[in-house]
Design a protein around this motif. Structure first.
Motif, short mmCIF file in Angstrom:
data_model
loop_
_atom_site.label_atom_id
_atom_site.label_comp_id
_atom_site.label_asym_id
_atom_site.label_seq_id
_atom_site.Cartn_x
_atom_site.Cartn_y
_atom_site.Cartn_z
N ALA A 101 0.83 -1.20 0.00
CA ALA A 101 0.00 0.00 0.00
C ALA A 101 0.87 1.26 0.00
O ALA A 101 0.50 2.28 -0.57
N PRO A 125 -4.09 9.69 10.84
CA PRO A 125 -5.50 9.35 10.58
C PRO A 125 -5.71 8.54 9.30
O PRO A 125 -6.58 7.65 9.27
N VAL A 126 -4.94 8.81 8.25
CA VAL A 126 -5.13 8.02 7.02
C VAL A 126 -4.80 6.55 7.27
O VAL A 126 -5.51 5.65 6.82
N HIS A 176 -5.02 4.94 10.11
CA HIS A 176 -6.12 4.37 10.91
C HIS A 176 -7.34 4.10 10.03
O HIS A 176 -8.02 3.09 10.17
N GLY A 177 -7.61 5.03 9.11
CA GLY A 177 -8.75 4.84 8.21
C GLY A 177 -8.55 3.64 7.31
O GLY A 177 -9.47 2.84 7.11
N LEU A 178 -7.35 3.48 6.75
CA LEU A 178 -7.08 2.33 5.90
C LEU A 178 -7.25 1.04 6.69
O LEU A 178 -7.79 0.05 6.20
N GLN A 184 -9.22 0.44 9.08
CA GLN A 184 -10.64 0.13 9.24
C GLN A 184 -11.27 -0.31 7.92
O GLN A 184 -12.14 -1.18 7.89
N MET A 185 -10.85 0.32 6.81
CA MET A 185 -11.36 -0.11 5.51
C MET A 185 -11.03 -1.57 5.24
O MET A 185 -11.77 -2.29 4.59
N PHE A 186 -9.86 -2.01 5.72
CA PHE A 186 -9.40 -3.40 5.52
C PHE A 186 -9.89 -4.33 6.63
O PHE A 186 -9.38 -5.44 6.73
N HIS A 187 -10.80 -3.87 7.49
CA HIS A 187 -11.21 -4.71 8.63
C HIS A 187 -10.00 -5.12 9.45
O HIS A 187 -9.91 -6.26 9.92
N ARG A 209 -6.94 -5.61 8.44
CA ARG A 209 -5.88 -6.29 7.70
C ARG A 209 -4.95 -5.32 6.99
O ARG A 209 -4.64 -5.47 5.80
#
Lengths: 135, 135, 135, 135
Positions: free
Chosen positions: B64, B80-81, B83-85, B87-90, B92
């Motif tokens: 990534a 924050p980005v 952390h956001g990624l 969460q987007m990956f559950h 992972r």
């Protein structure tokens, strides 16, 4: 009540990508309305796939905080409310530098977020995009 | 355009497990492609169940971020980005030491992640795996 | 207490991919232990990226239902418990045809799941994989 | 290996919105690449906010199933694997009519999804968009 339009979205994309090319950068750009919903988005050739997501996440954070450029949100980003919002959005809320608000007649109508450069570069590109909106 | 193959994945697993055994370690190893999708994974006998997940998460973070070894991602990991990624990956997406990129003809084609040792040991094992890929 | 080993996992992958090639199919294969945790997984060249996920999801469902081949789970799959389990696993629980249990000394030690062919083909490939485990 | 470009994305948006206007419809349109990652998206003035999401979800389902128009996916959409994929994507996988594949030199390079009209209308608009891609 002024609103952001499809034409605004397309003008922003064009101006932002022009600025990115002038800086020699490859980026993705997202435009959201005042609610944080997507108006338009696109990524340049060879941009990393998730930059569309992070450009959007920055724009969402900017309108969520009523138009504060996302670069000024770092302190807030460590608070429980920010973490909660991020989880509510499944990660698509990213209070990090790179987004700028869009105003019409002094009213916040949306935001532009960019990802792919440094925070400062992303913010500059978003600013160029936001400036393309007819006031 | 070079791509990582099933044979590459199997060669990486074998080289990485050989290295782990030579270090007296028990680990899990995951290989992902340039998009972050799983190519191959396995865990040694007595490895903890979630090491397959964290070895994969480290490899995903490495691709990534365009091939940066995951050990160099610690600073970015608090933003924050990131952390956001995650969460987007559950979950992972784990920018932590232990993964190495895989290149073919100078092109990033994937990454190897290891979990079970220290960060340094995991990275050494991933490096041994990555070196098994035909250039 | 018999357990599934790394060597079992590798033997299963080899036997399953041999079977797939003999059928002219491109697939992904996942092996999980009796708890549903990943032991080994891989996808053949040109397999669709998410087949690793669905092959795993089928294997998880098979061990979750104590070794019933996933093809016999269709009726159960429409029940609230199945929907709840699927959400608990973030989707990685898929009671659909294509997985087979793995036994050692009559004890359920895991399952093999395959994705890429029809349900019947996937099940045949998983069965060939399961047969490669030393009893 | 042909790939979908930013210019393709912009051409698709223009052609799809032209078609929508000729039909007297208000829609949102999303374009994804062969992996299902967003290339470009936009919504017309007065389009409902979530149409960007559903246009994208249909396009993702089309590439996930190797280019089948999303209208042909209804039978598959009721299976456990489809439900699992939908949860893995946080809902952004919607095998419902309204998307069409995009090919270059016979290779699947992405898909266009539309939301706002009936399934047939959405599919017609997506088809007009897909036809705008230089072959």
């Amino acid at each position: 009540m002024p609103r952001i339009t499809l034409q605004d979205g397309m003008n922003i994309l064009e101006a932002a990508f022009d600025k990115a090319r002038s800086l020699g950068l490859t980026v993705a750009v997202s435009i959201v309305d005042a609610r944080g919903d997507l108006v338009a988005a696109a990524r340049m050739d060879n941009a990393i796939w998730w930059w569309t997501e992070s450009s959007r996440g920055k724009a969402v954070a900017t309108v969520a905080y009523e138009g504060v450029p996302s670069g000024e949100l770092l302190e807030r980003s460590s608070r429980p409310v920010a973490h909660g919002l991020q989880q509510m959005f499944h990660g698509r809320f990213m209070p990090q530098q790179g987004a700028m608000p869009v105003f019409k007649d002094g009213v916040l109508v949306g935001a532009v977020g960019t990802a792919g450069g440094s925070g400062e570069e992303d913010e500059e590109i978003s600013g160029a995009g936001a400036a393309a909106v007819g006031q």
